[in-house]
Design an enzyme around this catalytic site. Structure first.
Site, PDB file in Angstrom:
ATOM      1  N   GLU A   1       0.820  -1.208   0.000  1.00 26.07           N
ATOM      2  CA  GLU A   1       0.000   0.000   0.000  1.00 26.07           C
ATOM      3  C   GLU A   1       0.857   1.262   0.000  1.00 26.07           C
ATOM      4  O   GLU A   1       0.595   2.204  -0.760  1.00 26.07           O
ATOM      5  CB  GLU A   1      -0.908  -0.004   1.231  1.00 26.07           C
TER       6      GLU A   1
ATOM      7  N   HIS B   1       2.515   1.860  -3.353  1.00 28.42           N
ATOM      8  CA  HIS B   1       1.549   2.387  -4.326  1.00 28.42           C
ATOM      9  C   HIS B   1       1.327   3.881  -4.114  1.00 28.42           C
ATOM     10  O   HIS B   1       1.251   4.654  -5.076  1.00 28.42           O
ATOM     11  CB  HIS B   1       0.232   1.626  -4.206  1.00 28.42           C
TER      12      HIS B   1
ATOM     13  N   HIS C   1     -12.393   3.296  -9.510  1.00 32.50           N
ATOM     14  CA  HIS C   1     -11.023   3.755  -9.268  1.00 32.50           C
ATOM     15  C   HIS C   1     -10.089   3.371 -10.408  1.00 32.50           C
ATOM     16  O   HIS C   1      -9.309   4.197 -10.901  1.00 32.50           O
ATOM     17  CB  HIS C   1     -10.533   3.173  -7.941  1.00 32.50           C
TER      18      HIS C   1
ATOM     19  N   HIS D   1     -19.120 -10.264 -16.829  1.00 32.92           N
ATOM     20  CA  HIS D   1     -17.837  -9.745 -17.321  1.00 32.92           C
ATOM     21  C   HIS D   1     -17.308 -10.594 -18.468  1.00 32.92           C
ATOM     22  O   HIS D   1     -16.809 -10.062 -19.465  1.00 32.92           O
ATOM     23  CB  HIS D   1     -16.823  -9.729 -16.173  1.00 32.92           C
TER      24      HIS D   1
ATOM     25  N   HIS E   1      -2.935  -9.166 -16.821  1.00 29.20           N
ATOM     26  CA  HIS E   1      -4.296  -8.930 -17.307  1.00 29.20           C
ATOM     27  C   HIS E   1      -4.617  -7.427 -17.238  1.00 29.20           C
ATOM     28  O   HIS E   1      -5.166  -6.859 -18.197  1.00 29.20           O
ATOM     29  CB  HIS E   1      -5.276  -9.722 -16.442  1.00 29.20           C
TER      30      HIS E   1
END
Length: 315
Positions: free
Chosen positions: A58, A61, A123, A214, A276
């Site tokens: 975290e 990032h 996000h 999806h 991906h």
């Protein structure tokens, strides 16, 4: 000309990719609470006293996102001053920074107050737009040095329709993919392409519907890009930007579908999952460039007409 600016633009684009991949890594490793409910500090400390894997992910990032914000701001101002005469420069400069700040604010809000899965799924989409604008700004800088020239390209109405339609639909597919991650529905269907190995494998509960929704959306995107690629290969043989651009899109969407299946087969392998996310980011970037080309149609037609009239007068 603009050599340093081009180098900085490429570096900024790469850092933006790290922001996207870092966000995906935070989600896939459940590291969103790695710094507790404080932001921008970790557990209210400048230097965390207790180091955990989730905290490292975290905090890393956040640091990369902070670096990206500074670099995007510098790039926006630098590009504005250097190639501000180009039509798209100022718009891309403003939008790239605004969406990066918006992305950071949503991330901060999620840490401090929490958000629903449906809001969190936005996000990644916002981050994608921020990346795409930086990517386009970089291409614009290279165009300014005439490393490649797309100013004479005119895209017909049919191709323009497909470009706008595909990028809009692609964004929706991205949202459904982010929703799969944030609702923990990645393995809701243990089989592929159907939800179960028995029968047709229709979904029976919400997480399965999200997962299969999806997959269906991604499958339609794949078929649409296949169709448009064939169309581009037939009608745009002498326009390399469109001809080869759609071939690149087909390769990317094929890899996207393949890695999506491998994620299920490998039970959420982290490397494949991050790949991906990387592939869809690259695909969206290429599609965004197509959109910028479409917006130039009117100007390119006018330039072509003026050039034709000038040639007629000289003859």
């Amino acid at each position: 000309m603009h050599r340093k600016l081009k180098g900085f633009a490429v570096c900024t684009t790469i850092v933006m990719l790290f922001v996207l991949i870092g966000g995906a890594l935070v989600t896939k490793t459940d590291s969103g609470d790695g710094c507790g409910d404080s932001w921008p500090l970790c557990h209210g400390e400048l230097i965390p006293s207790e180091i955990t894997f989730e905290l490292v992910v975290e905090l890393s990032h956040r640091l990369v996102s902070g670096l990206a914000a500074i670099m995007v701001l510098v790039l926006a101002v630098w590009a504005w001053r250097s190639i501000g005469h180009l039509r798209e420069t100022k718009f891309l400069s403003i939008v790239s920074f605004i969406f990066l700040i918006l992305q950071a604010l949503i991330g901060a809000a999620a840490v401090m107050w929490g958000q629903s899965s449906f809001v969190l799924a936005l996000h990644f989409g916002i981050s994608l737009i921020s990346f795409a604008t930086v990517f386009l700004l970089t291409l614009l800088i290279f165009e300014a040095d005439k490393k490649f020239d797309a100013t004479k390209l005119i895209i017909d109405k049919k191709m323009s329709f497909h470009i706008i339609g595909i990028i809009t639909y692609c964004y929706m597919v991205v949202y459904t993919g982010a929703l799969v991650r944030h609702t923990n529905a990645s393995l809701a269907c243990p089989s592929w392409p159907f939800c179960t190995k028995n029968g047709l494998g229709f979904p029976t509960q919400m997480h399965e519907w999200i997962q299969m929704g999806h997959r269906a959306a991604a499958g339609l995107l794949f078929l649409w890009i296949v169709y448009v690629t064939v169309l581009a290969m037939k009608k745009y043989k002498h326009q390399p930007v469109i001809h080869y651009g759609w071939i690149v899109c087909l390769v990317l969407v094929s890899l996207q579908v393949s890695t999506g299946a491998i994620i299920v087969f490998t039970k959420l392998n982290l490397v494949v999952s991050l790949l991906h996310a990387l592939i869809i980011s690259c695909l969206f970037g290429v599609l965004s460039y197509f959109v910028m080309l479409v917006t130039r149609n009117k100007l390119n037609r006018q330039n072509a007409t003026d050039q034709s009239n000038k040639s007629s007068i000289q003859a």
